[in-house]
Design a protein around this motif. Sequence first.
Motif, short mmCIF file in Angstrom:
data_model
loop_
_atom_site.label_atom_id
_atom_site.label_comp_id
_atom_site.label_asym_id
_atom_site.label_seq_id
_atom_site.Cartn_x
_atom_site.Cartn_y
_atom_site.Cartn_z
N TYR A 68 -2.43 4.28 6.25
CA TYR A 68 -1.01 4.12 5.95
C TYR A 68 -0.75 2.98 4.97
CZ TYR A 68 4.01 3.82 6.55
OH TYR A 68 5.34 3.79 6.31
N ASN A 69 -1.40 1.83 5.18
CA ASN A 69 -1.15 0.68 4.31
C ASN A 69 -1.61 0.94 2.87
OD1 ASN A 69 -3.85 0.57 5.08
ND2 ASN A 69 -3.91 -1.66 5.05
N TYR A 96 -1.70 3.96 1.44
CA TYR A 96 -0.70 4.89 0.92
C TYR A 96 0.56 4.15 0.47
CZ TYR A 96 3.14 8.20 0.87
OH TYR A 96 4.26 8.89 0.51
N GLU A 97 1.06 3.26 1.31
CA GLU A 97 2.28 2.52 0.98
C GLU A 97 2.09 1.66 -0.27
OE1 GLU A 97 5.45 2.58 2.16
OE2 GLU A 97 4.79 4.34 3.28
N LYS A 98 0.94 1.02 -0.38
CA LYS A 98 0.68 0.19 -1.56
C LYS A 98 0.62 1.04 -2.82
CE LYS A 98 -2.44 -3.28 -3.40
NZ LYS A 98 -3.63 -4.09 -3.21
N LYS A 137 1.98 3.98 -3.26
CA LYS A 137 3.32 4.52 -3.49
C LYS A 137 4.20 3.51 -4.20
CE LYS A 137 7.20 6.39 -0.88
NZ LYS A 137 7.71 6.65 0.45
N ARG A 138 4.16 2.25 -3.76
CA ARG A 138 4.95 1.19 -4.40
C ARG A 138 4.53 0.99 -5.86
NH1 ARG A 138 4.16 -1.40 0.47
NH2 ARG A 138 2.53 -2.72 -0.41
N GLU A 139 3.22 0.96 -6.09
CA GLU A 139 2.71 0.77 -7.45
C GLU A 139 3.11 1.96 -8.34
OE1 GLU A 139 1.12 -1.86 -9.09
OE2 GLU A 139 1.93 -2.80 -7.30
N GLU A 148 5.74 3.89 -8.04
CA GLU A 148 7.17 3.74 -8.33
C GLU A 148 7.41 2.64 -9.36
OE1 GLU A 148 8.96 3.14 -4.51
OE2 GLU A 148 8.73 5.25 -3.95
N PHE A 205 3.62 9.81 -6.98
CA PHE A 205 2.42 9.42 -6.24
C PHE A 205 1.22 10.24 -6.70
CE2 PHE A 205 -0.63 9.97 -2.83
CZ PHE A 205 -0.94 8.66 -2.55
#
Length: 58
Positions: A26-27, A29-31, A33-35, A37, A43
């Motif tokens: 999860y972490n 994926y979130e990183k 996803k932020r990059e 954006e 993604f």
Amino acid sequence: MKDYGYSEGKSTNSMKLKQITLRLPYNLYEKAKREAEREGYSFNAYALKAINHYLLNF
């Protein structure tokens, strides 16, 4: 945004695409996803860019 010569779900320029399921922590994926954006990518496009960059420099 850079064009990598493909359209998701289609074959273009005789490049066939394969749809896969990718399981990520999860972490991570979130990183990513932020990059994505932040850089103006989807993604999927960002993941393709990252994999391509890694393999070209492997």
